[in-house]
Enzyme design. Structure first.
Site, short mmCIF file in Angstrom:
data_model
loop_
_atom_site.label_atom_id
_atom_site.label_comp_id
_atom_site.label_asym_id
_atom_site.label_seq_id
_atom_site.Cartn_x
_atom_site.Cartn_y
_atom_site.Cartn_z
N ARG A 1 -18.93 20.19 -7.18
CA ARG A 1 -18.46 20.55 -8.40
C ARG A 1 -19.48 21.58 -9.25
O ARG A 1 -19.23 22.47 -9.93
CB ARG A 1 -17.82 19.38 -9.29
N GLU B 1 -10.91 22.15 -7.38
CA GLU B 1 -11.89 21.13 -7.06
C GLU B 1 -11.71 20.10 -8.28
O GLU B 1 -12.81 19.31 -8.73
CB GLU B 1 -13.41 21.56 -6.86
N SER C 1 -3.66 16.83 -7.95
CA SER C 1 -4.59 15.91 -8.65
C SER C 1 -4.68 14.51 -8.18
O SER C 1 -5.76 13.88 -8.13
CB SER C 1 -3.89 15.98 -10.16
N GLY D 1 -8.54 48.30 -24.68
CA GLY D 1 -7.67 48.98 -23.70
C GLY D 1 -8.29 49.21 -22.11
O GLY D 1 -7.66 49.15 -21.21
N ASP E 1 -18.12 15.18 -5.94
CA ASP E 1 -19.23 15.06 -6.87
C ASP E 1 -20.40 15.95 -6.55
O ASP E 1 -21.04 16.32 -7.65
CB ASP E 1 -19.72 13.59 -6.81
N PHE F 1 -12.84 22.29 3.50
CA PHE F 1 -12.68 21.04 3.32
C PHE F 1 -11.14 20.88 3.06
O PHE F 1 -10.15 21.61 2.25
CB PHE F 1 -13.24 20.51 2.01
N1 COS Z 1 -17.51 8.29 -5.76
C1 COS Z 1 -17.45 6.94 -5.04
N2 COS Z 1 -16.29 6.17 -5.09
C2 COS Z 1 -15.14 6.70 -5.99
C3 COS Z 1 -15.59 7.83 -6.95
C4 COS Z 1 -16.63 8.50 -6.82
N3 COS Z 1 -16.85 9.59 -7.43
N4 COS Z 1 -14.23 7.76 -7.57
C5 COS Z 1 -13.39 6.95 -7.12
N5 COS Z 1 -14.03 6.14 -6.10
C6 COS Z 1 -13.69 5.16 -5.53
C7 COS Z 1 -13.19 3.82 -6.52
O1 COS Z 1 -14.15 3.24 -6.84
C8 COS Z 1 -12.18 3.27 -5.81
O2 COS Z 1 -12.92 2.38 -4.69
P1 COS Z 1 -12.04 0.88 -4.42
O3 COS Z 1 -10.79 1.15 -3.91
O4 COS Z 1 -12.97 0.36 -3.56
O5 COS Z 1 -11.98 0.13 -5.93
C9 COS Z 1 -11.42 4.28 -5.11
O6 COS Z 1 -12.28 5.22 -4.85
C10 COS Z 1 -10.18 4.64 -5.77
O7 COS Z 1 -10.61 5.18 -6.98
P2 COS Z 1 -9.82 5.24 -8.25
O8 COS Z 1 -8.76 4.15 -8.28
O9 COS Z 1 -10.45 5.85 -9.26
O10 COS Z 1 -8.68 6.42 -7.63
P3 COS Z 1 -7.47 7.30 -8.50
O11 COS Z 1 -6.24 7.45 -7.52
O12 COS Z 1 -7.24 6.66 -9.93
O13 COS Z 1 -8.28 8.69 -8.43
C11 COS Z 1 -9.15 10.69 -9.35
C12 COS Z 1 -9.24 9.19 -9.15
C13 COS Z 1 -8.18 11.31 -10.36
C14 COS Z 1 -10.57 10.78 -9.97
C15 COS Z 1 -9.02 11.41 -8.13
O14 COS Z 1 -8.02 11.22 -7.43
C16 COS Z 1 -9.44 12.86 -8.25
O15 COS Z 1 -10.89 13.13 -8.17
N6 COS Z 1 -8.54 13.88 -8.10
C17 COS Z 1 -8.79 15.33 -8.20
C18 COS Z 1 -8.86 15.57 -6.76
C19 COS Z 1 -9.25 17.07 -6.69
O16 COS Z 1 -10.51 17.27 -7.21
N7 COS Z 1 -8.56 17.67 -6.16
C20 COS Z 1 -9.08 19.05 -5.83
C21 COS Z 1 -8.88 19.43 -4.00
S1 COS Z 1 -10.29 19.44 -3.50
S2 COS Z 1 -10.70 21.37 -3.39
#
Ligand code: COS
Length: 386
Positions: A243, A364, A132, A341, A240, A123
Site C-alpha cells: 500500500r 489494493e 473488498s 477549459g 500491508d 498478484f
Molecule cells: N496482517 C496479518 N494478519 C492479518 C492482517 C494483517 N494485516 N489482517 C487480518 N489478519 C488476520 C486476522 O488476524 C485474522 O486471523 P485469525 O483468523 O487467525 O484470527 C484473519 O487474518 C482474518 O482477519 P479478519 O477477521 O480481520 O478478516 P475480514 O474478513 O474481516 O477482512 C479486511 C479484513 C477487510 C481488512 C480484508 O478483507 C481486506 O483487506 N480487504 C480488502 C482487500 C483488498 O485490499 N483488495 C484489493 C485487491 S488486492 S490488489
C-alpha cells in the site's frame, strides 16, 4: 520539494528515476494512454537499468532495497505516467508473497529472474464476488498426488497476461473461510492458465488489466507458498507492504499534475497578467503543494518504519494510502480547474492525471476499507490503554 535527508544511495536512485521518467516515460505517456498497449519497450529499458532489482534481496541478485527505495522510484515514474509506473509497482506487489512466504529454494529459483526483469509478476486475489471482502474467494485448489489443481476466476489483475509469475490466493478448504485460503505460485505457460477479458479502463491505461482464469490448472506441489491455510494472512501482509507503493504512485501523480498546473499558471495570460498573479490561483497552488508534501511525508515515514523492521504497520500503510490517494484526486481535479477549459481537453496533459488518480482510491483496498483498518487499530489501541 522538502529535504528528506535521503541517504546518498537513495538520492542517486531518485535522480536516476527522475531522469528516466522525464526522458523515457513522459514522452510516451500520452500515446500509451491513447492506445492502451502495454509499454514493452519501456519495461525492457527499466530492466536494462536494473529497476526490477530494487526490492529483491542481494542474495537473490537484487539490490536489497526496501519499501523506501520502491516508493521513491514509483513516485518519480508516476509523476510522468501512473500507468507505465505500474509495470514495476505491480511486479513488486506480485513478488511480495514469494518474498514473505517462499522457501529459500523457491526464492533461489525465481527471484533472480524477476530481479533481471526477465519476467514480471502479478498478484491474483480479487474475484468477481470477492473484492473488498477478500476472505470470500471461491477459486479452489485441490491436492491430487503431487500436484494442486486450481479452478476459478480472478479479475482486475494488474500485469495479467504480461507476467511470467502469478501469485494466487485460492481456497484449499472452503468450509474454513479466510482460514482455508492458501497462496500459490503459478508460472506462465502452465496448461489451464487462461487470460480472459482485457479491461478497457478510465485511467492507468498503459497498465495491463485482465481476467485470469484457472481451468483444471495443475501446478507442482512445491509451488505452494507458505502453508495451507496461511493464504489470507500472506495476502494481508502483502497488502500491508504494497500500500505505501500505491500511496507513492498517488503522490507522483499529484506532483505531476501540480508541476503542470504551476507551469501553466505562470504562462497563461488573462486580464493582462499571468494567472499566477491572482490570489485565487495562488491559494489553490499553495494548498495543492502543501497537501502533496504532507502525503509524501507520511509515505516516506511509513516506508522508513517498515524498512527499520517494524512488526505491525498495517495502520500506517492504510493511513498513507488514504491520505495520498485522496490528495491525488483533489490535486489533479484542481490542476484541471487551473487549466480551465484547456484542462478538460485531451490535448493537454492534466485530464489524464485526474483519470489516473481515481484508481488509487479504489485498488489494493478501497479508501473505505483502509479507514476500516485504521479505525480497528485506533479502537484496539484505546481499549488496550495505549
Ligand atoms: N496482517 C496479518 N494478519 C492479518 C492482517 C494483517 N494485516 N489482517 C487480518 N489478519 C488476520 C486476522 O488476524 C485474522 O486471523 P485469525 O483468523 O487467525 O484470527 C484473519 O487474518 C482474518 O482477519 P479478519 O477477521 O480481520 O478478516 P475480514 O474478513 O474481516 O477482512 C479486511 C479484513 C477487510 C481488512 C480484508 O478483507 C481486506 O483487506 N480487504 C480488502 C482487500 C483488498 O485490499 N483488495 C484489493 C485487491 S488486492 S490488489
Amino acid at each position: 520539494m522538502m529535504d528528506y535527508y535521503l541517504t546518498e544511495m537513495q538520492a542517486t536512485l531518485q535522480q536516476l528515476a527522475r531522469e528516466f521518467a522525464a526522458g523515457t516515460i513522459a514522452p510516451a505517456a500520452a500515446e500509451y494512454d491513447r492506445s492502451a498497449e502495454f509499454p514493452w519497450p519501456i519495461v525492457r529499458e527499466m530492466a536494462r537499468m536494473d529497476f526490477f532489482r530494487l526490492w529483491i534481496p542481494e542474495e537473490y541478485e537484487g539490490m536489497g532495497g526496501g519499501i523506501t527505495e520502491m516508493a521513491l522510484v514509483t513516485e518519480e515514474f508516476s509523476r510522468a505516467c501512473g500507468g507505465i509506473a505500474l509495470a514495476l509497482a505491480g511486479t513488486a506487489l506480485g513478488t511480495f508473497p514469494l518474498l514473505i512466504a517462499g522457501t529459500d529454494e523457491q526464492k533461489r529459483r525465481h527471484l533472480p529472474v524477476l530481479a533481471a526483469g526477465e519476467g514480471l509478476a502479478a498478484f491474483c486475489l480479487t474475484e468477481p464476488e470477492a473484492g473488498s471482502d477478500a476472505g470470500a474467494i471461491q477459486t479452489t485448489a485441490r491436492l491430487e498426488g503431487d500436484r494442486y489443481i486450481l479452478n476459478g476466476t480472478k479479475h482486475f489483475i494488474t500485469n495479467g497476461g504480461v507476467s511470467r509469475y502469478y501469485t494466487v490466493i485460492a481456497t484449499t478448504d472452503p468450509s474454513r473461510g479466510a482460514r482455508g485460503a492458501t497462496a500459490f505460485l503459478v508460472e506462465e505457460g502452465t496448461p489451464g492458465l487462461i487470460f480472459g477479458k482485457k479491461e478497457e479502463k478510465m485511467g492507468i491505461r498503459a497498465s495491463a488489466t485482465c481476467e485470469v482464469v484457472f481451468q483444471d490448472c495443475a501446478i507442482p506441489r512445491q509451488n505452494l507458498l507458505g502453508k495451507e491455510g496461511m493464504g489470507f494472512i500472506i495476502a494481508m501482509k502483502t497488502l500491508d507492504r504494497s500500500r505505501p507503493g500505491v500511496a507513492a504512485q498517488a503522490v507522483g501523480i499529484a506532483q505531476g499534475a501540480l508541476d503542470h498546473a504551476v507551469r501553466y499558471a505562470r504562462t497563461r495570460q488573462q486580464f493582462g497578467q499571468p494567472i499566477s498573479a491572482f490570489q485565487g490561483v495562488q491559494f489553490m497552488l499553495a494548498d495543492m503543494a502543501t497537501q502533496v508534501e504532507a502525503a509524501r511525508a507520511l509515505v516516506y515515514a511509513t516506508a522508513r518504519m517498515i524498512d527499520a523492521g517494524a512488526k505491525d504497520y498495517g495502520r500506517e500503510s492504510a493511513m498513507c494510502k488514504v491520505l495520498a490517494a485522496d490528495t491525488a484526486m483533489r490535486v489533479t481535479t484542481d490542476a484541471v480547474q487551473i487549466f480551465g477549459g484547456y484542462g478538460y481537453m485531451k490535448d493537454y496533459p492534466v485530464e489524464k492525471y485526474m483519470r489516473d488518480a481515481k484508481i488509487t482510491q479504489i485498488y489494493e483496498g478501497t479508501n473505505q476499507i483502509q479507514r476500516g483498518v485504521i479505525a480497528r487499530h485506533v479502537i484496539k489501541e484505546s481499549a488496550s490503554g495505549l
